[in-house]
Design a protein around this motif. Structure first.
Motif, PDB file in Angstrom:
ATOM      1  N   LEU A 249       3.047  -3.492 -10.482  1.00  0.00           N
ATOM      2  CA  LEU A 249       4.145  -2.761  -9.832  1.00  0.00           C
ATOM      3  C   LEU A 249       3.619  -1.811  -8.764  1.00  0.00           C
ATOM      4  O   LEU A 249       4.188  -1.716  -7.670  1.00  0.00           O
ATOM      5  CB  LEU A 249       4.950  -1.981 -10.875  1.00  0.00           C
ATOM      6  N   GLY A 250       2.552  -1.097  -9.084  1.00  0.00           N
ATOM      7  CA  GLY A 250       1.983  -0.168  -8.112  1.00  0.00           C
ATOM      8  C   GLY A 250       1.518  -0.877  -6.857  1.00  0.00           C
ATOM      9  O   GLY A 250       1.823  -0.458  -5.732  1.00  0.00           O
ATOM     10  N   LEU A 251       0.794  -1.969  -7.031  1.00  0.00           N
ATOM     11  CA  LEU A 251       0.307  -2.708  -5.872  1.00  0.00           C
ATOM     12  C   LEU A 251       1.452  -3.378  -5.106  1.00  0.00           C
ATOM     13  O   LEU A 251       1.394  -3.509  -3.878  1.00  0.00           O
ATOM     14  CB  LEU A 251      -0.734  -3.737  -6.305  1.00  0.00           C
ATOM     15  N   TRP A 252       2.499  -3.771  -5.825  1.00  0.00           N
ATOM     16  CA  TRP A 252       3.713  -4.331  -5.189  1.00  0.00           C
ATOM     17  C   TRP A 252       4.289  -3.313  -4.206  1.00  0.00           C
ATOM     18  O   TRP A 252       4.568  -3.631  -3.056  1.00  0.00           O
ATOM     19  CB  TRP A 252       4.708  -4.686  -6.286  1.00  0.00           C
ATOM     20  N   TRP A 253       4.450  -2.069  -4.679  1.00  0.00           N
ATOM     21  CA  TRP A 253       5.043  -1.048  -3.820  1.00  0.00           C
ATOM     22  C   TRP A 253       4.101  -0.615  -2.703  1.00  0.00           C
ATOM     23  O   TRP A 253       4.562  -0.317  -1.596  1.00  0.00           O
ATOM     24  CB  TRP A 253       5.532   0.141  -4.638  1.00  0.00           C
ATOM     25  N   VAL A 254       2.814  -0.596  -2.956  1.00  0.00           N
ATOM     26  CA  VAL A 254       1.862  -0.304  -1.881  1.00  0.00           C
ATOM     27  C   VAL A 254       1.994  -1.377  -0.800  1.00  0.00           C
ATOM     28  O   VAL A 254       2.068  -1.072   0.393  1.00  0.00           O
ATOM     29  CB  VAL A 254       0.413  -0.232  -2.419  1.00  0.00           C
ATOM     30  N   GLY A 255       2.043  -2.635  -1.220  1.00  0.00           N
ATOM     31  CA  GLY A 255       2.182  -3.731  -0.257  1.00  0.00           C
ATOM     32  C   GLY A 255       3.472  -3.676   0.533  1.00  0.00           C
ATOM     33  O   GLY A 255       3.484  -3.904   1.744  1.00  0.00           O
ATOM     34  N   ILE A 256       4.566  -3.359  -0.152  1.00  0.00           N
ATOM     35  CA  ILE A 256       5.851  -3.250   0.546  1.00  0.00           C
ATOM     36  C   ILE A 256       5.809  -2.125   1.579  1.00  0.00           C
ATOM     37  O   ILE A 256       6.226  -2.299   2.727  1.00  0.00           O
ATOM     38  CB  ILE A 256       7.004  -3.023  -0.455  1.00  0.00           C
ATOM     39  N   GLY A 257       5.318  -0.973   1.165  1.00  0.00           N
ATOM     40  CA  GLY A 257       5.254   0.166   2.080  1.00  0.00           C
ATOM     41  C   GLY A 257       4.389  -0.119   3.290  1.00  0.00           C
ATOM     42  O   GLY A 257       4.779   0.149   4.435  1.00  0.00           O
ATOM     43  N   LEU A 258       3.202  -0.688   3.053  1.00  0.00           N
ATOM     44  CA  LEU A 258       2.312  -1.019   4.169  1.00  0.00           C
ATOM     45  C   LEU A 258       2.915  -2.106   5.058  1.00  0.00           C
ATOM     46  O   LEU A 258       2.864  -2.006   6.281  1.00  0.00           O
ATOM     47  CB  LEU A 258       0.954  -1.480   3.643  1.00  0.00           C
ATOM     48  N   GLY A 259       3.483  -3.124   4.435  1.00  0.00           N
ATOM     49  CA  GLY A 259       4.066  -4.218   5.209  1.00  0.00           C
ATOM     50  C   GLY A 259       5.216  -3.766   6.092  1.00  0.00           C
ATOM     51  O   GLY A 259       5.309  -4.154   7.258  1.00  0.00           O
ATOM     52  N   LEU A 260       6.098  -2.948   5.530  1.00  0.00           N
ATOM     53  CA  LEU A 260       7.231  -2.478   6.324  1.00  0.00           C
ATOM     54  C   LEU A 260       6.789  -1.510   7.422  1.00  0.00           C
ATOM     55  O   LEU A 260       7.382  -1.478   8.509  1.00  0.00           O
ATOM     56  CB  LEU A 260       8.282  -1.814   5.426  1.00  0.00           C
ATOM     57  N   TYR A 261       5.750  -0.761   7.163  1.00  0.00           N
ATOM     58  CA  TYR A 261       5.253   0.140   8.206  1.00  0.00           C
ATOM     59  C   TYR A 261       4.570  -0.651   9.319  1.00  0.00           C
ATOM     60  O   TYR A 261       4.862  -0.448  10.495  1.00  0.00           O
ATOM     61  CB  TYR A 261       4.291   1.175   7.628  1.00  0.00           C
ATOM     62  N   LEU A 262       3.665  -1.545   8.939  1.00  0.00           N
ATOM     63  CA  LEU A 262       2.926  -2.300   9.945  1.00  0.00           C
ATOM     64  C   LEU A 262       3.812  -3.288  10.700  1.00  0.00           C
ATOM     65  O   LEU A 262       3.635  -3.494  11.901  1.00  0.00           O
ATOM     66  CB  LEU A 262       1.754  -3.041   9.292  1.00  0.00           C
ATOM     67  N   GLY A 263       4.769  -3.890  10.011  1.00  0.00           N
ATOM     68  CA  GLY A 263       5.629  -4.882  10.648  1.00  0.00           C
ATOM     69  C   GLY A 263       6.797  -4.298  11.414  1.00  0.00           C
ATOM     70  O   GLY A 263       7.220  -4.856  12.424  1.00  0.00           O
ATOM     71  N   TYR A 264       7.333  -3.182  10.899  1.00  0.00           N
ATOM     72  CA  TYR A 264       8.570  -2.662  11.478  1.00  0.00           C
ATOM     73  C   TYR A 264       8.527  -1.174  11.810  1.00  0.00           C
ATOM     74  O   TYR A 264       9.543  -0.597  12.186  1.00  0.00           O
ATOM     75  CB  TYR A 264       9.736  -2.921  10.509  1.00  0.00           C
ATOM     76  N   GLY A 265       7.376  -0.550  11.638  1.00  0.00           N
ATOM     77  CA  GLY A 265       7.234   0.870  11.986  1.00  0.00           C
ATOM     78  C   GLY A 265       8.012   1.808  11.085  1.00  0.00           C
ATOM     79  O   GLY A 265       8.351   2.912  11.500  1.00  0.00           O
ATOM     80  N   ARG A 266       8.303   1.393   9.852  1.00  0.00           N
ATOM     81  CA  ARG A 266       9.097   2.214   8.929  1.00  0.00           C
ATOM     82  C   ARG A 266       8.194   3.215   8.207  1.00  0.00           C
ATOM     83  O   ARG A 266       7.640   2.939   7.144  1.00  0.00           O
ATOM     84  CB  ARG A 266       9.811   1.338   7.908  1.00  0.00           C
ATOM     85  N   LEU A 267       8.034   4.384   8.793  1.00  0.00           N
ATOM     86  CA  LEU A 267       7.186   5.425   8.220  1.00  0.00           C
ATOM     87  C   LEU A 267       7.721   5.916   6.876  1.00  0.00           C
ATOM     88  O   LEU A 267       6.946   6.225   5.976  1.00  0.00           O
ATOM     89  CB  LEU A 267       7.058   6.596   9.197  1.00  0.00           C
ATOM     90  N   ASP A 268       9.048   5.951   6.729  1.00  0.00           N
ATOM     91  CA  ASP A 268       9.630   6.393   5.460  1.00  0.00           C
ATOM     92  C   ASP A 268       9.214   5.481   4.309  1.00  0.00           C
ATOM     93  O   ASP A 268       8.908   5.956   3.213  1.00  0.00           O
ATOM     94  CB  ASP A 268      11.154   6.494   5.550  1.00  0.00           C
ATOM     95  N   ASN A 269       9.154   4.173   4.554  1.00  0.00           N
ATOM     96  CA  ASN A 269       8.704   3.249   3.514  1.00  0.00           C
ATOM     97  C   ASN A 269       7.215   3.400   3.228  1.00  0.00           C
ATOM     98  O   ASN A 269       6.785   3.282   2.083  1.00  0.00           O
ATOM     99  CB  ASN A 269       9.004   1.806   3.899  1.00  0.00           C
ATOM    100  N   LEU A 270       6.445   3.689   4.264  1.00  0.00           N
ATOM    101  CA  LEU A 270       5.015   3.907   4.052  1.00  0.00           C
ATOM    102  C   LEU A 270       4.810   5.090   3.116  1.00  0.00           C
ATOM    103  O   LEU A 270       4.053   5.001   2.146  1.00  0.00           O
ATOM    104  CB  LEU A 270       4.302   4.148   5.383  1.00  0.00           C
ATOM    105  N   VAL A 271       5.512   6.163   3.366  1.00  0.00           N
ATOM    106  CA  VAL A 271       5.336   7.371   2.559  1.00  0.00           C
ATOM    107  C   VAL A 271       5.915   7.178   1.153  1.00  0.00           C
ATOM    108  O   VAL A 271       5.229   7.431   0.158  1.00  0.00           O
ATOM    109  CB  VAL A 271       5.999   8.584   3.253  1.00  0.00           C
ATOM    110  N   LEU A 272       7.149   6.705   1.067  1.00  0.00           N
ATOM    111  CA  LEU A 272       7.810   6.612  -0.232  1.00  0.00           C
ATOM    112  C   LEU A 272       7.281   5.474  -1.103  1.00  0.00           C
ATOM    113  O   LEU A 272       6.883   5.697  -2.247  1.00  0.00           O
ATOM    114  CB  LEU A 272       9.323   6.480  -0.046  1.00  0.00           C
ATOM    115  N   ASP A 273       7.283   4.258  -0.583  1.00  0.00           N
ATOM    116  CA  ASP A 273       6.870   3.112  -1.395  1.00  0.00           C
ATOM    117  C   ASP A 273       5.368   3.121  -1.668  1.00  0.00           C
ATOM    118  O   ASP A 273       4.939   2.950  -2.806  1.00  0.00           O
ATOM    119  CB  ASP A 273       7.273   1.793  -0.732  1.00  0.00           C
ATOM    120  N   THR A 274       4.578   3.321  -0.623  1.00  0.00           N
ATOM    121  CA  THR A 274       3.129   3.337  -0.822  1.00  0.00           C
ATOM    122  C   THR A 274       2.722   4.533  -1.671  1.00  0.00           C
ATOM    123  O   THR A 274       1.859   4.407  -2.546  1.00  0.00           O
ATOM    124  CB  THR A 274       2.398   3.340   0.532  1.00  0.00           C
ATOM    125  N   GLY A 275       3.359   5.675  -1.437  1.00  0.00           N
ATOM    126  CA  GLY A 275       3.061   6.849  -2.264  1.00  0.00           C
ATOM    127  C   GLY A 275       3.394   6.617  -3.727  1.00  0.00           C
ATOM    128  O   GLY A 275       2.588   6.915  -4.621  1.00  0.00           O
TER     129      GLY A 275
END
Length: 127
Positions: free
Chosen positions: A82-108
């Motif tokens: 689960l942790g790695l799932w959310w890290v991947g989602i946060g990084l993917g959405l940030y790198l692919g779509y510039g979603r900083l909120d997902n980087l902070v919330l999901d990856t965090g």
């Protein structure tokens, strides 16, 4: 302490994922609009498919919470997944779509979950 932190993170994650799941099924237009997507028949279809994926994540999160509570040996792999799932989602959405909120919330959230799982396992080994 790490086990309590893990339990709290899993409760928080379960509630958040369950809310997103129900919103995806019951209020897809609201969810789509919140994420900046125009509701159309195609995007509603994708929202429905995403709600099923969110349901799966919610169920896995619930199982991880239950197993952590019961001290089942399988809780750690679920916590890491689960942790790695959310890290991947946060990084993917940030790198692919510039979603900083997902980087902070999901990856965090994912990093905290991995660290709490690791700390809980470490504590088990030292006792």
């Amino acid at each position: 302490m790490a086990r309590k932190a893990l339990l709290l993170l899993l409760v928080f994650s379960l509630l958040l994922e369950a809310a997103l799941t129900f919103a995806g099924f019951l209020l897809p237009d609201l969810v789509l609009t919140k994420f900046g997507v125009a509701p159309t028949s195609d995007t509603r279809f994708m929202a429905f498919a995403m709600a099923w994926l969110l349901l799966l994540v919610t169920l896995v999160c619930g199982l991880a919470l239950y197993w952590t509570w019961k001290r089942h040996p399988g809780y750690a792999p679920l916590g890491y997944v689960l942790g790695l799932w959310w890290v991947g989602i946060g990084l993917g959405l940030y790198l692919g779509y510039g979603r900083l909120d997902n980087l902070v919330l999901d990856t965090g959230k994912g990093l905290l979950l991995v660290l709490a799982t690791w700390g809980s396992r470490l504590r088990e080994r030292t006792n």
